[in-house]
Design an enzyme around this catalytic site. Structure first.
Site, PDB file in Angstrom:
ATOM      1  N   ASP A  25       0.886  -1.162   0.000  1.00  0.00           N
ATOM      2  CA  ASP A  25       0.000   0.000   0.000  1.00  0.00           C
ATOM      3  C   ASP A  25       0.924   1.212   0.000  1.00  0.00           C
ATOM      4  OD1 ASP A  25      -1.655   2.128   0.560  1.00  0.00           O
ATOM      5  OD2 ASP A  25      -2.399   1.347   2.472  1.00  0.00           O
ATOM      6  N   LYS A  87       3.274  11.227  -3.357  1.00  0.00           N
ATOM      7  CA  LYS A  87       2.229  10.588  -4.163  1.00  0.00           C
ATOM      8  C   LYS A  87       1.293  11.616  -4.795  1.00  0.00           C
ATOM      9  CE  LYS A  87      -1.437   7.089  -3.497  1.00  0.00           C
ATOM     10  NZ  LYS A  87      -1.881   6.048  -2.543  1.00  0.00           N
ATOM     11  N   GLU A 192      -7.177   0.653  -4.538  1.00  0.00           N
ATOM     12  CA  GLU A 192      -7.191   0.528  -3.079  1.00  0.00           C
ATOM     13  C   GLU A 192      -8.526   0.021  -2.518  1.00  0.00           C
ATOM     14  OE1 GLU A 192      -5.819   4.418  -2.014  1.00  0.00           O
ATOM     15  OE2 GLU A 192      -3.805   3.991  -2.771  1.00  0.00           O
TER      16      GLU A 192
HETATM   17 MG    MG Z   1      -4.390   4.737   2.034  1.00  0.00          MG
END
Ligand code: MG
Ligand code: ADP
Length: 628
Positions: A25, A87, A192
């Site tokens: 992740d 990110k 996700e």
């Molecule tokens: Mg997250």
């Protein structure tokens, strides 16, 4: 169209050889790595036993980069060389990042960007040299990979990396590039929310509709999944790549500044201290009713009720997104069976309460909301590397914005509509517009609006070598394919010759979710205007085609016209040409009809002549192609 197969959680791997694969992740704020051992997937901890790796990299002069908690500790000491939230910058260019100013307040006030960078690729000036978001992400991935290799005692053969559902092509490509930079084999990028559903092992239910509500540090994602006899399908998604726990920090930061009578904080060290004070207060308010805050010489207290008030605007945006996701799937709130909370920021009570109120029931949160996504990715990695027997479990994702092609009149023809499940391949046939046309250029666009100029341009390419034919005779099949990672390729094939041209949509610079949001909203607001625009576009196109066809017919068979007929046609063409630049769609249509009428006899005589010729043994093709 099996996308991937996931075995039931808990089923024992039958193979003696266990291949090493992990799920990662890669978060805006924190990153985690998970792997299966002895049948269960677990988060791998570092030497000190911590699971969460802060997604922070410190670049000191002349030394190796430092990643994680140690880097986070440098944030107040050496902020200019300590990069957070990389990110947020993936897949974007410098102008995008600076234009986003507010969302990237932290980034733009902390870092110096190289202003001369090639193609606007953001490069942060650090003591260790220029660092791009891809490089920074690679350093985070590399740290997680070496953690995994030391815990698991072997070389990793593959990784599954999760990305927000709203990540566009550029953002997905750059995530893959980052993995490649540190030598990782990406088995798949996984959305996700989809990973979260996998982690919850929701396949044990027979059916249901599930909302995955993911509020992380910097991104917000809502997905509506439907489950039918063990098959997940993503019905719709929504979100915002610039909304997350960080924004709640900012609300508290602004409050502290106004209470303390401070103006804009420009010093980067004080800025970092202010941010830390705000984060600490936000976390405390999850447990406590009131929290004391100290910043520089100022002292104060923030109550939960005040915090709820300060966050009202953000919460409203969040709930509106949920509403739209449900509306997109044409269902109502009471048809939702479960809500799953993901992301550290869902610990905030203000969020839990708002979610429970909107959906009319409390959300599931048994699995640590920080770990859910990584666990799901770990399960996927284990399956994809071949450690689990294949099962009949399908996972389907969706395409967040419509994909289409520009057609004549600057109109968009949608080929893959928004919220179509992926992977998907769709094709459509097109034809040439001009007589004798030997090349066609294609413009691939993304968005919901009817006019090309209101959509986002993704790519352009050309198909050459089309044999010359009359307008409308060539058949070109355009095929759009979106793969399991959400990447688009488009091909165009001329069917009589098999000439083919194709393009992989390149990592063009990104769209943030605010922009996606805007595109969706403006398509709703402009629906009527768009209909008129499409209507006028089509009318103009039809008129132009008729004018062109008549012009070439007159050139070939002008001798079939008598003088008065010729004048009538000429006048009708002139009128139509004027209307075509100045008139509205109904005027153009009426005048097109007029031109059709005055030229009807001429067309009939041409037809007779050519059919006569055909009967005499000359082919219609020969006659028609003699025109070029
Ligand atoms: Mg997250
Ligand atoms: P990401 O997916 O962006 O990496 P995470 O899921 O790790 O983010 O969530 C990080 C966010 O969660 C941060 O904004 C952090 O402040 C917030 N957070 C973590 N713990 C708590 C808590 N106890 N109360 C409120 N917010 C929290």
């Amino acid at each position: 169209m099996a996308l991937l197969q996931i075995s039931e959680p808990g089923s024992k791997p039958a193979k003696p050889l266990h291949r090493l694969a992990v799920g990662i992740d890669l978060g805006t704020t924190n990153s985690l790595v998970a792997a299966s051992s002895a049948g269960a997937v677990e988060i791998l901890a570092d030497d000190e036993g911590s699971h969460l790796l802060p997604s922070v990299v410190h670049y000191p002069a002349g030394l190796e980069p430092v990643v994680g908690q140690d880097a986070l500790d440098q944030l107040t000491i050496d902020p200019a060389n300590t990069i957070i939230s990389a990110k947020r910058m993936l897949g974007k260019n410098l102008l995008d990042i600076q234009a986003e100013g507010d969302a990237n307040k932290a980034a733009t006030s902390l870092y110096q960007f190289d202003q001369n960078s090639r193609d606007g690729v953001p490069q942060i000036l650090t003591a260790a040299g220029l660092k791009s978001p891809v490089q920074i992400s690679a350093d985070i991935l590399g740290t997680l990979a070496s953690r995994a290799e030391s815990v698991l005692g072997g070389k990793l053969e593959g990784v599954v990396i999760t990305v927000p559902a709203y990540f566009n092509d550029a953002q997905r490509q750059q995530t893959k590039e980052a993995a490649k930079l540190v030598g990782l084999n990406v088995l798949r990028l996984l959305n996700e929310p989809t990973a979260a559903a996998v982690a919850y092992g929701l396949d044990t239910n027979d059916q249901g509709r599930i909302i995955i509500f993911d509020l992380g540090g910097g991104t917000f994602d809502v997905s509506l999944l439907s489950l039918q006899r063990g098959v997940f399908e993503v019905l719709s998604t929504g979100g915002d790549t610039n909304l997350g726990g960080d924004d709640f920090d900012r609300v508290i930061m602004d409050w502290i500044c106004s209470e303390a009578g401070l103006d804009q904080i420009t010093d980067s060290k004080s800025f970092a201290r202010l941010r830390n004070a705000a984060i600490a207060a936000k976390h405390s308010l999850t447990e406590a009713d009131i929290v004391e805050i100290n910043f520089e010489n100022w002292q104060g207290a923030l109550s939960r009720a005040q915090f709820i008030e300060l966050s009202a605007e953000l919460v409203k945006r969040i709930i509106n997104t949920c509403r739209r996701v449900i509306r997109d799937a044409s269902i109502s709130v009471d048809e939702i069976d479960n809500i799953v909370l993901v992301g550290g920021a869902t610990r905030m009570l203000v969020i839990r309460e708002a979610v429970a109120e909107f959906f009319g029931k409390p959300a599931l949160a048994e699995i640590d909301p920080d770990k859910v996504v990584a666990i799901g990715a770990g399960i996927q990695a284990d399956v994809l590397i071949g450690n689990k027997p294949a099962n009949d479990f399908l996972l389907l994702d969706v395409n967040p914005l419509s994909l289409g092609i520009e057609t004549m009149g600057e109109l968009v023809e949608k080929i893959i509509p928004r919220n179509t499940t992926i992977p998907v391949a769709r094709d459509q046939e097109f034809t040439t517009f001009k007589e004798g046309q030997t090349a066609m250029s294609f413009h691939v666009v993304q968005g919901e609006r009817e006019l090309v100029s209101d959509c986002r341009s993704l790519a352009r390419f050309e198909l050459r070598g089309i044999p010359p034919m009359v307008a409308g005779a060539a058949k070109i099949r355009v095929k759009f394919q979106v793969d399991a990672d959400g990447l688009l390729s488009v091909s165009a094939e001329e069917l009589s010759t098999g000439m083919i041209a194709e393009i992989q949509v390149k990592p063009s610079f990104g769209l943030n979710a605010d922009a996606i949001e805007e595109m969706l909203q403006s398509s709703q607001e402009n629906a009527l205007a768009d209909m008129e625009a499409r209507s006028i576009g089509e009318a103009r196109l039809e008129a132009q085609q008729l004018i062109d066809a008549l012009a070439s017919a007159v050139e070939i068979d002008g001798d079939l016209l008598d003088e008065s007929e010729s004048l009538l046609i000429k006048a009708a063409i002139e009128k139509l040409e004027r209307a075509n630049t100045e008139g509205d769609s109904s005027e153009i249509r009426v005048l097109t009809e007029d031109l059709n009428r005055v030229s009807g006899n001429f067309a009939a005589r041409r037809m007779d002549l050519h059919i006569g010729a055909a009967l005499r043994g000359e082919s219609i093709d020969m006659i028609e192609s003699s025109s070029d």
